[in-house]
Design a protein around this motif. Sequence first.
Motif, PDB file in Angstrom:
ATOM      1  N   GLN A  88       0.841  -1.205   0.000  1.00 22.51           N
ATOM      2  CA  GLN A  88       0.000   0.000   0.000  1.00 22.51           C
ATOM      3  C   GLN A  88       0.877   1.256   0.000  1.00 22.51           C
ATOM      4  O   GLN A  88       0.630   2.209  -0.740  1.00 22.51           O
ATOM      5  CB  GLN A  88      -0.882  -0.038   1.255  1.00 22.51           C
ATOM      6  N   GLU A  89       1.920   1.227   0.833  1.00 26.67           N
ATOM      7  CA  GLU A  89       2.826   2.368   0.909  1.00 26.67           C
ATOM      8  C   GLU A  89       3.558   2.577  -0.419  1.00 26.67           C
ATOM      9  O   GLU A  89       3.732   3.710  -0.882  1.00 26.67           O
ATOM     10  CB  GLU A  89       3.851   2.176   2.029  1.00 26.67           C
ATOM     11  N   GLU A  90       3.996   1.462  -1.010  1.00 21.56           N
ATOM     12  CA  GLU A  90       4.688   1.538  -2.298  1.00 21.56           C
ATOM     13  C   GLU A  90       3.789   2.171  -3.350  1.00 21.56           C
ATOM     14  O   GLU A  90       4.205   3.021  -4.134  1.00 21.56           O
ATOM     15  CB  GLU A  90       5.107   0.125  -2.745  1.00 21.56           C
ATOM     16  N   GLU A  91       2.531   1.721  -3.339  1.00 25.14           N
ATOM     17  CA  GLU A  91       1.553   2.202  -4.321  1.00 25.14           C
ATOM     18  C   GLU A  91       1.293   3.697  -4.111  1.00 25.14           C
ATOM     19  O   GLU A  91       1.229   4.472  -5.059  1.00 25.14           O
ATOM     20  CB  GLU A  91       0.261   1.374  -4.169  1.00 25.14           C
ATOM     21  N   ARG A  92       1.164   4.057  -2.835  1.00 26.75           N
ATOM     22  CA  ARG A  92       0.949   5.480  -2.510  1.00 26.75           C
ATOM     23  C   ARG A  92       2.119   6.330  -3.005  1.00 26.75           C
ATOM     24  O   ARG A  92       1.941   7.408  -3.554  1.00 26.75           O
ATOM     25  CB  ARG A  92       0.827   5.659  -0.993  1.00 26.75           C
ATOM     26  N   ARG A  96       4.171   5.635  -5.383  1.00 25.49           N
ATOM     27  CA  ARG A  96       4.190   5.693  -6.842  1.00 25.49           C
ATOM     28  C   ARG A  96       3.156   6.701  -7.355  1.00 25.49           C
ATOM     29  O   ARG A  96       3.482   7.568  -8.187  1.00 25.49           O
ATOM     30  CB  ARG A  96       3.890   4.301  -7.432  1.00 25.49           C
ATOM     31  N   ILE A  97       1.929   6.630  -6.790  1.00 23.05           N
ATOM     32  CA  ILE A  97       0.877   7.556  -7.239  1.00 23.05           C
ATOM     33  C   ILE A  97       1.282   8.992  -6.908  1.00 23.05           C
ATOM     34  O   ILE A  97       1.135   9.909  -7.718  1.00 23.05           O
ATOM     35  CB  ILE A  97      -0.495   7.201  -6.617  1.00 23.05           C
ATOM     36  N   LEU A 123      -0.083  11.468   0.105  1.00 24.20           N
ATOM     37  CA  LEU A 123       0.094  10.067  -0.306  1.00 24.20           C
ATOM     38  C   LEU A 123       1.484   9.554   0.074  1.00 24.20           C
ATOM     39  O   LEU A 123       1.647   8.430   0.505  1.00 24.20           O
ATOM     40  CB  LEU A 123      -0.101   9.933  -1.823  1.00 24.20           C
ATOM     41  N   SER A 124       2.456  10.422  -0.114  1.00 30.05           N
ATOM     42  CA  SER A 124       3.809  10.008   0.220  1.00 30.05           C
ATOM     43  C   SER A 124       4.569  11.196   0.787  1.00 30.05           C
ATOM     44  O   SER A 124       4.925  12.115   0.048  1.00 30.05           O
ATOM     45  CB  SER A 124       4.494   9.501  -1.051  1.00 30.05           C
ATOM     46  N   PRO A 125       4.765  11.218   2.120  1.00 27.86           N
ATOM     47  CA  PRO A 125       5.450  12.366   2.721  1.00 27.86           C
ATOM     48  C   PRO A 125       6.844  12.547   2.111  1.00 27.86           C
ATOM     49  O   PRO A 125       7.697  11.656   2.267  1.00 27.86           O
ATOM     50  CB  PRO A 125       5.529  12.010   4.204  1.00 27.86           C
TER      51      PRO A 125
END
Lengths: 257, 213
Positions: free
Chosen positions: A63-67, A69-70, A118-120
């Motif tokens: 989930q974190e990886e996907e976040r 990436r998005i 989504l990704s700090p």
Amino acid sequence: MQKVTDNIFLLVLFAMVGTFILVAAFIFFFLKYQRNISRQKEALQKAELEHGEQLLNATLLSQEEERKRIGRDLHDDVGASLSNLKMIMAQNTDITSDKHKPLIDNIITTVRNISHSLSPPGLDLFGLEFTLQELLDTFNTSGGIQVHFENETGKKIDALGEKTALALYRVIQELLSNTIKHAHAKNVFIKFFIANNSIAVTYQDDGKGLSAGNDKKTGMGMQNIEARLKMIQASFTLCTPETKGFFITIQLSQKSN
Amino acid sequence: MNSKFFMSVLVPWSILLPVGIGLFKLNLLPKNARIIWYYLLVSAVINFAASFIGRRLHVNNLPLIHLYTAIEGVLFCWFYKTTLQAPKNSLLFRLLPVLFVLLCIINALFFQSIYTYSSYTRSLEAIMCILFALNYFARMATTNNSKKIILLPAFHFNTGIFLYFSGAFMLFVFSNFIFNLSDADYYIIWVIHAGFVLCMYLFFSTAFLLCKK
């Protein structure tokens, strides 16, 4: 016919003692068998539990990886395209472009905010303290709530591993979101300190707190928090329903550090 | 230890241990444990009465064993009905106590005088209890228990009953034959029987101690 000369005393004695020993042995082996079965069951349950935890960890990580990436795609692609569009429009001097400039600025800000949430972005570069401060600033500037942050751990907070730092960041993000949604609080106090040779965090708000009937422990948000803390092998203690406001203490373990 | 002291003092009085523990935890006892406690009370009263009649009054106390066998059989049927969680209208558990009491009466009236040992009904009762006990073990082996079996009071009640009746079965069968043995041999067999009784009481005491709300 030959006369039977067996001693009835000995026969009864042997029969009694023999049967008793036989039954005692039966019970002994039955207990041993049951113990083996229950050990096997325990081992199976433990393996299932571990497998479940591994699955959860894998889900959270992906989930974190996907976040990430998005977030990166939004920032790098959509953000860059919008910036280009803004530059092109700045070169055109017709009236309609002036009308649309604030709109594009607004979209750029929104995309950046979404991308950051989504990704700090600062976590890898500047560490957890800076990233948290940035997150808290957005809450403080919104005006609805005042977040007071205190760090007594010095540089130790920034020395946390990426996985641990991100998990703590997400937990605090979730807690703040809960406070805003449910607590009707005015102030939130977050404190990082050292306890038991490890980093501990307290999060407290002055809202309505957890009431006995309002069991937040089972809510999705709390489950998410629990899963993330479990992933980094941290423990947490919630406030009792009688306490004013919501209060949680998170204790990292040596392994989480 | 003197064997006379063991058989006539220690074992008869040791019944007070499970009775005392049961009394102390009476409010916490589940139904099956209460049945065993009632059984111990009845057993204590009849045993002390038999001892008094036999030793003090020098009168044949064997009629009491006929009465004791009938009561014990009914109480153990009731205990296993509860422990094995038999349905309320279970035909077996409704008929068995009635049939057993009838057999005890018929045996006393037509087969074995009340002044002889009731070896037929006592043996029959032992077979009945052994079968019930085996049934309990079979259930334990096939059901999923969240609790450790060694911590279950019913397991200890059942083990006590199983050990006692299995060990004493041959004595019950040949009880009227061993009357003809020498006093010393006869005494040894009943000392061993007393040992089995003590073993059962200790298992019952452990079971009462394990009873929790």
